[in-house]
Design an enzyme around this catalytic site. Structure first.
Site: not given
Ligand code: SPQ
Length: 427
Positions: A122, A315
């Site tokens: 990622r 998500d």
């Molecule tokens: O933590 P992770 O792996 O990125 O988890 C995800 C999920 O589906 O649970 C995304 F894959 O959620 C992120 C979300 O997409 C959690 C998050 C946060 O807690 O700040 C923000 C989002 O990601 P981003 O890149 O849009 O900030």
């Protein structure tokens, strides 16, 4: 591990979901940087959040569990972290690696942070570049874009950052680093992403302002320990919302779900599709609101999902695609290119897995078109190691004829321990 799911009807009664993942991560991080003992009730004991707790233990913070659902973090203050004796491993958590990197950027010691195979694929450049602008030295594979990341931080200066993506992880990494810089650090994003970091920073005593899509923090605050009450995770509740809406003869209440407006895009989208979905018992605690969500079997129709709505349901797109598959008419999702850099490329994995149920679905560069009114047929599907794909396939399996087997479901533990037990309670 695999999950066997049978065609189900009549989801009736009450169900609760575990604590919010985003809020649980942030409670550990801010509790570790605050002075005193922070008590977190309703902490999500999922692998992702446990890895964040382990990371701060490695950084010298004492963390204990006085009761099964209570976490106590004995914070040593803003300057209380110490050099870790080994690599910090966040497992599968994008939130963990990006937010902790923001904190490490402000430390004068050397640290290395990494994660599992999906995390090492990622993009990290989105946080590494602005943190380097603030003065941190960060190195990683592919020019600093991929973990493992090695970090030597220290004195930072504040920046005003224009983020090219609406991402709470980018915004939060910079705001957390901003705690270690003298003066005001601000982040402007194209559309507003989830704001749990801003709300919690305020609760811990930092000077934080939010104006439209800009968040600003004043550096070097004294953070004071708090009691944090974590509501149920709306991203986990979304599986039962959709199940209750698409499975005949259902009337289901999902209790104590967080309804922060930056996260409720799933409710707006489902209502736009004709969902009978009611919020009851709405309450607020420390800036975060919660409610009970009642869903009844509904006849859904297709919709268009784009623009500012996307970060508010990012998500939930995989489970929304399941709802769209059985709806009347087509659903078009655009402006969601971010889905391509999640645990998996979720545009591709949703298209591949739903096609196995008989769903007609076209990939777009930044989204997908789901052709509704599909009869779902039980099948064998793969999680691809992505918790949200595994759980979406399981709900599709409940609505499909015959039996569905979802392979490779260990990943569900990253965000929703207990999902399988709740699913089994409906059988
Ligand atoms: O933590 P992770 O792996 O990125 O988890 C995800 C999920 O589906 O649970 C995304 F894959 O959620 C992120 C979300 O997409 C959690 C998050 C946060 O807690 O700040 C923000 C989002 O990601 P981003 O890149 O849009 O900030």
């Amino acid at each position: 591990m695999e999950l066997k799911v049978k065609s189900t009807i009549g989801l009736v009664g009450e169900v609760s979901v575990p604590g919010d993942k985003s809020i649980s991560h942030r409670a550990v991080i801010l509790g570790s940087l605050a002075k005193g003992t922070t008590q977190v009730t309703g902490f999500l004991r999922s692998e992702d959040c446990l890895n964040t707790a382990r990371a701060f233990m490695r950084l010298g913070v004492s963390i204990s569990w006085p009761f099964p659902d209570v976490l106590e973090i004995h914070g040593n203050g803003l300057d209380g972290l110490r050099e870790p004796g080994d690599v910090i491993d966040v497992g599968n958590s994008g939130t963990g690696i990006r937010l902790i990197t923001g904190v490490l950027a402000g430390q004068s010691f050397y640290s290395v942070i990494t994660g599992d195979e999906s995390i090492r694929r990622r993009p990290m450049g989105r946080v590494v570049e602005p943190l380097k602008e603030m003065g941190a030295m960060i190195f990683g594979r592919e020019g600093g874009d991929k973990a493992p990341l090695s970090i030597i931080g220290g004195e930072l200066w504040p920046i005003s950052y224009q983020s090219p993506v609406a991402s709470a992880q980018v915004k939060s990494a910079i705001l957390l680093a901003g705690l270690f810089a003298e003066g005001e650090t601000s982040v402007t994003e194209p559309t507003l992403s989830r704001n749990h970091t801003e709300l919690m920073l305020k609760g811990f005593g930092a000077d934080v302002r939010s104006e439209r899509t800009t968040a600003t923090v004043v550096g070097r605050p004294q953070l004071n320990a708090q009691s944090v009450q974590v509501p149920g995770d709306i991203s986990s509740a979304a599986y039962w919302m959709v199940a209750g809406l698409i499975i005949p003869n259902s009337e289901l209440t999902i209790t104590n779900v967080g309804i922060n407006p930056t996260r409720t895009g799933i409710i707006d989208a489902l209502r736009a599709m004709g969902a009978n979905l009611v919020l009851e018992n709405i309450r607020e605690e420390a800036g975060e609101s919660a409610a009970d969500i009642v869903v009844r079997t509904s006849s859904l129709h297709g919709t268009e999902i784009k623009g500012e709505l996307i970060p508010r349901l990012i998500d939930e797109v995989p489970i929304l695609a399941v709802a769209a598959a059985v709806a009347e008419g087509d659903t078009v999702i655009t402006d969601a290119k971010e889905l391509r850099v999640k645990e998996t490329d979720r545009i591709a994995t949703v298209a591949v897995e739903l096609a196995k149920f008989g769903v007609s679905i076209d990939e777009l560069p930044d989204g997908m078109v789901i052709y509704g009114r599909s009869e779902l047929t039980g099948t064998e599907c793969q999680s691809h190691g992505d918790h949200r794909i595994a759980m979406s396939c399981a709900v599709a399996g409940m609505a499909a004829s015959g039996e569905t087997v979802v392979h490779d479901t260990e990943c569900i533990r990253t965000s929703y321990p207990g999902f399988e037990a709740t699913l089994a309670s409906f059988a």
